[in-house]
Design an enzyme around this catalytic site. Structure first.
Site, PDB file in Angstrom:
ATOM      1  N   SER A  41       0.829  -1.212   0.000  1.00  0.00           N
ATOM      2  CA  SER A  41       0.000   0.000   0.000  1.00  0.00           C
ATOM      3  C   SER A  41       0.861   1.259   0.000  1.00  0.00           C
ATOM      4  CB  SER A  41      -0.870  -0.018   1.256  1.00  0.00           C
ATOM      5  OG  SER A  41      -1.554   1.194   1.373  1.00  0.00           O
ATOM      6  N   GLU A  90       2.187  -0.075  12.018  1.00  0.00           N
ATOM      7  CA  GLU A  90       2.710   1.297  11.860  1.00  0.00           C
ATOM      8  C   GLU A  90       2.178   2.277  12.907  1.00  0.00           C
ATOM      9  OE1 GLU A  90       3.153  -0.614   9.299  1.00  0.00           O
ATOM     10  OE2 GLU A  90       4.951   0.159   8.353  1.00  0.00           O
ATOM     11  N   TYR A 131      -0.986   2.683  13.801  1.00  0.00           N
ATOM     12  CA  TYR A 131      -2.346   3.176  13.543  1.00  0.00           C
ATOM     13  C   TYR A 131      -3.332   2.582  14.556  1.00  0.00           C
ATOM     14  CZ  TYR A 131      -0.761   5.352   9.193  1.00  0.00           C
ATOM     15  OH  TYR A 131      -0.129   6.162   8.270  1.00  0.00           O
ATOM     16  N   ARG A 162      -2.258  -6.610   8.286  1.00  0.00           N
ATOM     17  CA  ARG A 162      -0.880  -6.096   8.385  1.00  0.00           C
ATOM     18  C   ARG A 162      -0.547  -5.926   9.857  1.00  0.00           C
ATOM     19  NH1 ARG A 162       1.524  -1.424   5.094  1.00  0.00           N
ATOM     20  NH2 ARG A 162       3.674  -1.428   5.778  1.00  0.00           N
ATOM     21  N   HIS A 184       5.017   4.992  13.143  1.00  0.00           N
ATOM     22  CA  HIS A 184       5.451   6.231  12.486  1.00  0.00           C
ATOM     23  C   HIS A 184       6.216   7.134  13.437  1.00  0.00           C
ATOM     24  CE1 HIS A 184       3.916   5.386   8.637  1.00  0.00           C
ATOM     25  NE2 HIS A 184       2.638   5.532   8.915  1.00  0.00           N
ATOM     26  N   GLU A 185       5.966   7.015  14.729  1.00  0.00           N
ATOM     27  CA  GLU A 185       6.667   7.889  15.674  1.00  0.00           C
ATOM     28  C   GLU A 185       8.031   7.319  16.093  1.00  0.00           C
ATOM     29  OE1 GLU A 185       3.180   7.112  18.070  1.00  0.00           O
ATOM     30  OE2 GLU A 185       4.434   7.040  19.853  1.00  0.00           O
ATOM     31  N   ARG A 233      11.900   6.458  16.253  1.00  0.00           N
ATOM     32  CA  ARG A 233      13.068   7.274  15.926  1.00  0.00           C
ATOM     33  C   ARG A 233      14.177   6.402  15.345  1.00  0.00           C
ATOM     34  NH1 ARG A 233      12.076  12.081  14.535  1.00  0.00           N
ATOM     35  NH2 ARG A 233      10.392  10.856  13.772  1.00  0.00           N
ATOM     36  N   GLN A 251      12.116  11.113  -2.024  1.00  0.00           N
ATOM     37  CA  GLN A 251      12.014  12.508  -2.425  1.00  0.00           C
ATOM     38  C   GLN A 251      10.741  12.854  -3.184  1.00  0.00           C
ATOM     39  OE1 GLN A 251      16.564  12.804  -3.328  1.00  0.00           O
ATOM     40  NE2 GLN A 251      15.650  14.745  -3.836  1.00  0.00           N
ATOM     41  N   LYS A 280      22.865  31.106   7.865  1.00  0.00           N
ATOM     42  CA  LYS A 280      21.492  31.292   8.379  1.00  0.00           C
ATOM     43  C   LYS A 280      21.427  30.883   9.853  1.00  0.00           C
ATOM     44  CE  LYS A 280      19.596  28.851   4.955  1.00  0.00           C
ATOM     45  NZ  LYS A 280      20.568  28.875   3.880  1.00  0.00           N
ATOM     46  N   ALA A 304      18.137  15.802  -8.270  1.00  0.00           N
ATOM     47  CA  ALA A 304      17.920  14.896  -9.397  1.00  0.00           C
ATOM     48  C   ALA A 304      16.435  14.760  -9.701  1.00  0.00           C
ATOM     49  CB  ALA A 304      18.537  13.543  -9.075  1.00  0.00           C
TER      50      ALA A 304
HETATM   51  P1  NAP Z   1      22.278  24.003  -1.135  1.00  0.00           P
HETATM   52  O1  NAP Z   1      21.307  23.061  -0.625  1.00  0.00           O
HETATM   53  O2  NAP Z   1      21.817  25.204  -1.880  1.00  0.00           O
HETATM   54  O3  NAP Z   1      23.134  24.463   0.129  1.00  0.00           O
HETATM   55  C1  NAP Z   1      24.150  25.410   0.010  1.00  0.00           C
HETATM   56  C2  NAP Z   1      24.719  25.718   1.380  1.00  0.00           C
HETATM   57  O4  NAP Z   1      25.714  26.681   1.219  1.00  0.00           O
HETATM   58  C3  NAP Z   1      23.724  26.277   2.342  1.00  0.00           C
HETATM   59  O5  NAP Z   1      23.950  25.704   3.608  1.00  0.00           O
HETATM   60  C4  NAP Z   1      24.012  27.774   2.370  1.00  0.00           C
HETATM   61  O6  NAP Z   1      23.742  28.207   3.686  1.00  0.00           O
HETATM   62  C5  NAP Z   1      25.452  27.845   1.990  1.00  0.00           C
HETATM   63  N1  NAP Z   1      25.790  29.002   1.158  1.00  0.00           N
HETATM   64  C6  NAP Z   1      25.088  29.526   0.124  1.00  0.00           C
HETATM   65  N2  NAP Z   1      25.733  30.570  -0.413  1.00  0.00           N
HETATM   66  C7  NAP Z   1      26.882  30.698   0.293  1.00  0.00           C
HETATM   67  C8  NAP Z   1      27.959  31.605   0.231  1.00  0.00           C
HETATM   68  N3  NAP Z   1      28.000  32.583  -0.679  1.00  0.00           N
HETATM   69  N4  NAP Z   1      28.960  31.468   1.118  1.00  0.00           N
HETATM   70  C9  NAP Z   1      28.946  30.511   2.046  1.00  0.00           C
HETATM   71  N5  NAP Z   1      27.931  29.627   2.162  1.00  0.00           N
HETATM   72  C10 NAP Z   1      26.917  29.736   1.293  1.00  0.00           C
HETATM   73  O7  NAP Z   1      23.340  23.317  -2.077  1.00  0.00           O
HETATM   74  P2  NAP Z   1      24.088  21.929  -1.972  1.00  0.00           P
HETATM   75  O8  NAP Z   1      24.298  21.498  -0.589  1.00  0.00           O
HETATM   76  O9  NAP Z   1      25.272  22.134  -2.823  1.00  0.00           O
HETATM   77  O10 NAP Z   1      23.119  20.932  -2.635  1.00  0.00           O
HETATM   78  C11 NAP Z   1      22.640  21.168  -3.930  1.00  0.00           C
HETATM   79  C12 NAP Z   1      21.377  20.433  -4.110  1.00  0.00           C
HETATM   80  O11 NAP Z   1      21.667  19.051  -4.248  1.00  0.00           O
HETATM   81  C13 NAP Z   1      20.474  20.559  -2.904  1.00  0.00           C
HETATM   82  O12 NAP Z   1      19.611  21.642  -3.023  1.00  0.00           O
HETATM   83  C14 NAP Z   1      19.778  19.286  -2.908  1.00  0.00           C
HETATM   84  O13 NAP Z   1      18.544  19.405  -3.552  1.00  0.00           O
HETATM   85  C15 NAP Z   1      20.644  18.324  -3.697  1.00  0.00           C
HETATM   86  N6  NAP Z   1      21.124  17.339  -2.763  1.00  0.00           N
HETATM   87  C16 NAP Z   1      20.225  16.648  -2.065  1.00  0.00           C
HETATM   88  C17 NAP Z   1      20.625  15.718  -1.176  1.00  0.00           C
HETATM   89  C18 NAP Z   1      19.627  14.949  -0.401  1.00  0.00           C
HETATM   90  O14 NAP Z   1      19.986  14.295   0.553  1.00  0.00           O
HETATM   91  N7  NAP Z   1      18.382  14.972  -0.758  1.00  0.00           N
HETATM   92  C19 NAP Z   1      21.961  15.498  -0.982  1.00  0.00           C
HETATM   93  C20 NAP Z   1      22.883  16.211  -1.710  1.00  0.00           C
HETATM   94  C21 NAP Z   1      22.438  17.140  -2.594  1.00  0.00           C
HETATM   95  P3  NAP Z   1      23.855  29.705   4.172  1.00  0.00           P
HETATM   96  O15 NAP Z   1      23.404  30.545   3.007  1.00  0.00           O
HETATM   97  O16 NAP Z   1      22.963  29.786   5.379  1.00  0.00           O
HETATM   98  O17 NAP Z   1      25.273  29.894   4.541  1.00  0.00           O
HETATM   99 FE1  SF4 Z   2      10.279   7.099  -3.942  1.00  0.00          FE
HETATM  100 FE2  SF4 Z   2      12.829   7.642  -4.495  1.00  0.00          FE
HETATM  101 FE3  SF4 Z   2      11.939   5.111  -4.661  1.00  0.00          FE
HETATM  102 FE4  SF4 Z   2      11.143   6.854  -6.432  1.00  0.00          FE
HETATM  103  S1  SF4 Z   2      13.245   6.170  -6.129  1.00  0.00           S
HETATM  104  S2  SF4 Z   2       9.844   5.436  -5.349  1.00  0.00           S
HETATM  105  S3  SF4 Z   2      11.024   8.743  -5.236  1.00  0.00           S
HETATM  106  S4  SF4 Z   2      12.030   6.364  -2.837  1.00  0.00           S
END
Ligand code: NAP
Ligand code: SF4
Length: 673
Positions: free
Chosen positions: A25, A164, A166, A214, A252-253, A255, A339, A562, A659
């Protein structure tokens, strides 16, 4: 035969399942659209793909039991007629489908939620009302009515959701059930509700209707069920008339992660295995089973009679058919990222899949034969370029891929180096197989320029991103590296590290630097790391000593400018796991900093707008993970000579690039060319 255990039929007496695979499901949000053609096409596509039995998303038996106000259910004759559209289409496609009846109890996101006792859950803002005896009878009657209506709507069975955390699960544990009437107190009394539900559903639907229960085999919450209670309940549920027992893992809760990508494959099949032989009805196992070989191994090891996979059927509806045809390498792998599926569900958005944007959009995103076959160049072999190229090929276009690196995959090749992200290896392998099988012209180590692209009818720019320059004084020093140097394994990193930027990549780099051997590749280590125990030894399977992680390999400080919690923008259902994993490794998380300069002593920072408390973070290495900007030089060059390239993925918008967006954008573009 390949996968003989997985592909063996299962005789249920009154009906036979054609193989041992259940599509578990999933709450996709499709039913709530009330676009029944779209719902029917979603399930029929999976039925055509060969899965033996599917279970729908949870249907509410009544208003108070819905996961949220307005949750779908079979409340009227019109609902029955609508659901019949779905079941007819599934049957025409040769499939079987059961409707899940989900009463959320205190997990319902509603003021009207009810439970055994008025004990609020830690993941909901609404305290439940304690049901009186009449109220409990009403809930049972409503669940029975839902089952009868499911039969009228043409379903082959129902799944009663008892895990889960429920509603039915809530009655089982003293943590939520504080009653002293016949529905509380002793375990016999606490399990009365689920057993009564199954008994009365069976009486109402007759003997020749699949009734899956389930059952929560390991609650993963303190004071959860013991193993002896699980077995007692399973036997009582069998005696009450269930056809099949399905496995639920964790409330679901809880950790403790249960389905995220860092959970080892088949991490909980050992739990289900303990129930084999305790009951005589078929038992299904679940969680982190995502390839035919894993499914086959689980069954061959005697862990269950069937396997349940849910998300893998979003990634590839043809999972079973491809496995049966010996084409397992062509199955688009679910990388367990959550995602586009669970993160969407919990944000109120339609589910889909990162690797298959057509999931749940089958009627809208159609890759039919192109009217005019074109020569298309795709520049960049990351996820955006690869998925676009494959979709264009499917439509009949003649595609060439240009890639400056010596391998395809782009940033996926960095992601796969991160402990807990091993599934990315399979995704890159899948793309490799698919472009090779399609005979797509892939030109590696080739930098495309305006001249090389002159003869193509269309050009797609998927050149990705370049690291952002954070312009910190001293960043050119020998102790400063980019995340690319680190994840490509080119540069030595010291023992004390400061990471600048705490986005997805900053978190990934921190994980990479504190971990030596990935616990995802070693189930015992992973269980120790998260404190998972055998429920035969400790209630709920939560280790008394708590998580026991390996000590960190390095001392890491993760920073952002931030002044908010780090990792706030990580995945809705997985961000807590990344944060908890780093906290277990003593990673220091610091927000609200200004980067003043880097020198041989380390990183000099100050805090807040007033640049207060200037201080030194003494480290050997500083790593820049400060986000990215679009790499669109080639796009600009093409535009300058009058061409109109299509720009996708990070080359289009780098902010919050991931991606999921890149693949979705590319596939949708390919559908229009
Ligand atoms: P991001 O998510 O945009 O993070 C960039 C980081 O750099 C932030 O923490 C930001 O925080 C900091 N930053 C931004 N401008 C800056 C500057 N001028 N000087 C210093 N720090 C700065 O980018 P990313 O980590 O490169 O990842 C890129 C994308 O890849 C993500 O948005 C994500 O979607 C994807 N990704 C996803 C996963 C996942 O687990 N789902 C893993 C890896 C990558 P501050 O501005 O607060 O300093
Ligand atoms: Fe969900 Fe990621 Fe699997 Fe696609 S690849 S079903 S988004 S977990």
């Amino acid at each position: 035969m390949t996968y003989p255990h997985m592909l063996a039929p299962l005789d249920l007496g009154f009906t036979t399942l054609k193989n041992r695979v259940l599509m578990g499901s999933m709450h996709t949000g499709l039913e709530e659209t009330r676009d029944w053609n779209r719902v029917a096409e979603f399930y029929a596509t999976r039925a055509r793909g060969g899965v033996a039995l599917m279970v729908t998303g949870g249907m509410a038996p009544n208003k108070e039991g819905g996961v949220f106000p307005g949750a779908a259910g079979l409340f009227s004759d019109e609902d029955i007629t609508n659901h019949k559209i779905v079941t007819d289409r599934v049957h025409d496609a040769g499939g079987k489908i059961a409707m899940q009846i989900l009463h959320a109890g205190r997990y319902a996101y509603s003021l009207e939620c009810v439970s055994a006792s008025a004990v609020k859950s830690p993941i909901s803002p609404f305290p439940p009302k304690e049901l009186d005896a009449g109220g409990i009878e009403k809930q049972i009657a409503d669940i029975v009515t839902a089952a009868v209506r499911a039969r009228e709507a043409g379903y082959d069975g129902v799944e009663v959701m008892g895990s889960e955390g429920y509603f039915l699960n809530q009655f089982l544990v003293t943590h939520v059930n504080k009653r002293d009437d016949e529905w509380g107190g002793s375990y016999e009394n606490r399990m009365r509700l689920p057993v009564e539900v199954v008994k009365r559903v069976r009486e109402a639907v007759g003997p020749d209707f699949i009734l899956i229960y389930r059952l929560s085999m390991i609650d993963l919450i303190p004071n959860g069920s013991t193993w002896a209670e699980v077995v007692q309940l399973a036997r009582a549920i069998e005696a009450a008339g269930a056809t099949i027992l399905n496995t639920g893992i964790g409330w679901h809760e809880a950790r403790i992660p249960t389905i995220a990508t860092s959970v080892p494959r088949r991490a909980f099949s050992w739990v289900t295995k303990k129930l084999m032989g305790e009951v005589s009805i078929p038992v299904i196992t679940s969680n982190r089973i995502n390839t035919p070989q894993v499914a086959e191994d689980v069954l061959a090891d005697g862990c269950a009679d069937m396997v349940s996979m849910a998300r893998p059927f979003l990634a590839d509806p043809e999972f079973v058919a491809k496995a049966a045809a010996g084409q397992a390498a062509q199955i688009a792998p679910c990388i367990a990222c959550n995602q586009a599926c669970l993160d969407h569900t919990f944000s109120g958005k339609m589910s889909s899949c990162l690797v298959n944007p057509r999931a749940c959009f089958e009627t809208e995103l159609v890759l039919d034969a192109a009217d005019e076959v074109k020569a298309v160049a795709v520049v960049g072999a990351g996820p955006a370029g690869l998925s676009t190229a494959l979709a264009l090929h499917e439509r009949g276009h003649k595609v060439s891929i240009f890639e400056k690196a010596s391998q395809i995959g782009g940033q996926l090749n960095m992601a796969k180096q991160v402990p807990g992200k091993e599934e990315f290896w399979g995704l890159v392998d899948y793309y490799q197989t698919m472009v090779a099988d399609a005979g797509i012209d892939v030109r590696l180590e080739t930098v495309a320029d305006v001249a090389a692209l002159a003869d193509f009818d269309e050009v797609i720019i998927a050149t990705g991103v370049t690291p952002r320059d954070p312009a910190i004084p001293g960043q050119d020093g020998p102790n400063v590296l980019s995340y690319i140097d680190v994840l490509r394994g080119k540069a030595p990193v010291g023992d004390r590290v400061a990471i600048i930027g705490a986005g997805g990549i900053g978190f990934d780099v921190a994980e990479f630097l504190v971990t030596d051997d990935s616990p995802t590749a070693n189930l015992d280590a992973w269980m120790e790391e998260w404190g998972v125990a055998d429920p035969a030894d400790v209630r709920g399977g939560v280790a008394a000593e708590g998580p026991q992680p390996e000590p960190p390999v390095r001392q890491v400080t993760l920073l952002q400018r931030k002044a908010q919690k780090l990792g706030k923008n990580l995945g809705k259902t997985t961000g807590w796991i990344h944060r908890a994993a780093l906290q277990m490794k003593n990673v220091k998380m610091v927000g609200g900093v200004n980067y003043e300069r880097i020198d041989a002593d380390g990183l000099h920072v100050s805090y807040g707008e007033a640049r207060e408390n200037p201080s030194l973070i003494a480290v050997d290495t500083v790593i820049l993970c400060a986000g990215q900007g679009p790499q669109r030089t080639l796009a600009d060059d093409l535009i300058a000579v009058g061409r109109t390239p299509h720009v996708i993925g990070g080359a289009d918008v780098a902010a919050e690039l991931d991606a999921k967006r890149a693949i979705d954008q590319g596939t949708r573009l390919a559908a229009t060319i």
